[in-house]
Design a protein around this motif. Structure first.
Motif: not given
Length: 124
Positions: A39-44, A88-90
């Motif tokens: 997700a944008p701004g988050k880790e894989r 939140e699955d986006t």
């Protein structure tokens, strides 16, 4: 091996999507396969993985009971069926191949090949 992910799109909360990951140039039936998302701004983060035969599957707690990973070795394709989608699955969803193929791992660095990603957007 080259991996091509597809099937992403825009869906309302509560809806479903099925992602596909087509493999070429390798021996698909010998690889464990995984799905990750970022997700944008988050880790894989790990989503799901399946062993080479399809007999064992593993899921992140956040998707357990809603997502199902599967594979058809004769078609060189892995799938991720996503039901009851939440905002939140986006994320961009990536498929990956672990050439060792024995026990699927949840660690991104242990995967050897990655697809280009497909965007899933869940609206509220």
């Amino acid at each position: 091996v080259q991996l091509q992910a597809s099937g992403g799109g825009l869906v309302q909360a509560g809806g479903s999507l099925r992602l596909s990951c087509a493999a070429s140039g390798g021996t698909f039936s010998t690889y464990a396969m995984g799905w990750f998302r970022q997700a944008p701004g988050k880790e894989r983060e790990f989503v799901a993985a399946i062993n080479r035969s399809g007999g064992s599957a593993y899921y992140a707690d956040s998707v357990k009971g809603r997502f199902t990973i599967s594979r058809i070795n004769a078609k060189n394709t892995a799938y991720l069926q996503m039901n009851s989608l939440k905002p939140e699955d986006t994320a961009v969803y990536y498929c990956s191949a672990d050439f060792r193929g024995l026990v699927p791992t949840t660690t991104p660095s242990e995967y050897d090949s990655w697809g280009q990603g497909t965007l899933v957007t869940v609206s509220s």
